[in-house]
Scaffold this motif. Sequence first.
Motif: not given
Length: 416
Positions: A281-287, A295-304
């Motif tokens: 929240m707010p939704e991240l869409k892009q890995a 740092v890596s960031q991987s979104p999976y719908g309602d979780k990141v």
Amino acid sequence: MKPTVVIGGGVVGLFTAYFLQQQGEEVIVVDQGDMEENCSTGNAGMIVPSHIVPLASPGMISKGISWMFSSKSPFYIQPRLDRRLIDWCLQFYRHSNAKHVQQSIPYLKGISLYSKQLYLDFVAAHGNEAIKLQDRGLLMLYKTKEGEKDEAALAQLARENGLHADILSKEEIRTLEPNQEVDVRGGVYFPDDAHLSPKDLYRLLKNHLKDQGVTLKSNVTITGIEKGGSKVKAVITQEGKIDCDHLMVCAGAWSGEIAKMLGFRMPMMAGKGYSFELPNMPELKQASILTEARVSQSPYGDKVRFGGTMEISNHVDKINICRVEGIFESIKAYYPEFQAVFPSEDKIWKGMRPCSPDGLPYIGKAPGWENVAFGAGHSMMGVSLAPATGKILADLKTGKIGTLKTDAFAVGRYVR
């Protein structure tokens, strides 16, 4: 006919068992852990053909030294009198040069693209609902002029080697992240990369292997190896002997100990990483990778999932909260509107990545042994390279010779 024994129940070991079983082999997988939580389940889940530069590369030594003096930096080596660590560091230093990078690129590119295709084949066979593979590329975000220079050079290197890479402005990045303010100077977009849910992939692989008759043995410690001439005849465990026709060692950071039992040297150090999941929240869409913070960031719908650090230490079970704070603070630095709440300690994942000193995995036959092969040392690319590694090892068992060049991954390259 005796079974093929796979030592190591991480994602590399399970993909090795997967392809062996497809070839009609009887397979037993043994792991010293519970095969529930390991280095394969809490990582970023990234599939990265863009990562063609090994960890041992120009500039890493100077960056590593500067990071050593910050408790929240992305890299740390626990100072200690350890001959293996000193040897590993010396080899890393010797390989951190432009010649090594240029020699490594064709190998890393080849195995990464092969692995990506095997993932697409896997999804076609088993569906995508379970593993949530998102073939949406990877964004490398940078905040500084130095970061821009470094990432632009890597983008150019990727293009020169036949990969797609687009340099994006801050405004162009907004089209990929419409819900977020992204506080960066710019980024590089690699459209051929992807990411998936590593925990769900791991669960699917385990269930599939069990359904196909593969034996999975958890909490099994290897105490010795029974040898006969140039062949391994059995592995010895605290539960007894397991006879084998072939032995595949995919034991991650502990693979070097198995090599020692077999009488050869295979330098390996364990690099601890941390990660945690937050509501998206707010939704991240892009890995993405937040490059200055590593740092890596991987979104999976309602979780990141956010993850990072490379901590080379003996403290396997200890969580260094300062390193986790470094990951957490990078979130607001890059995504100032993201609603981040620091995770409780029981929600923080830790895992030991298996790191070779030249930044390349060990894949292939063990020196001096007719029926032993290794697949280990993938560092932060275990999930990315797991299908290709498993397929290569399974093909070795049947004598199949593929077109993929793998000599740079030779298991005995440090044998003197």
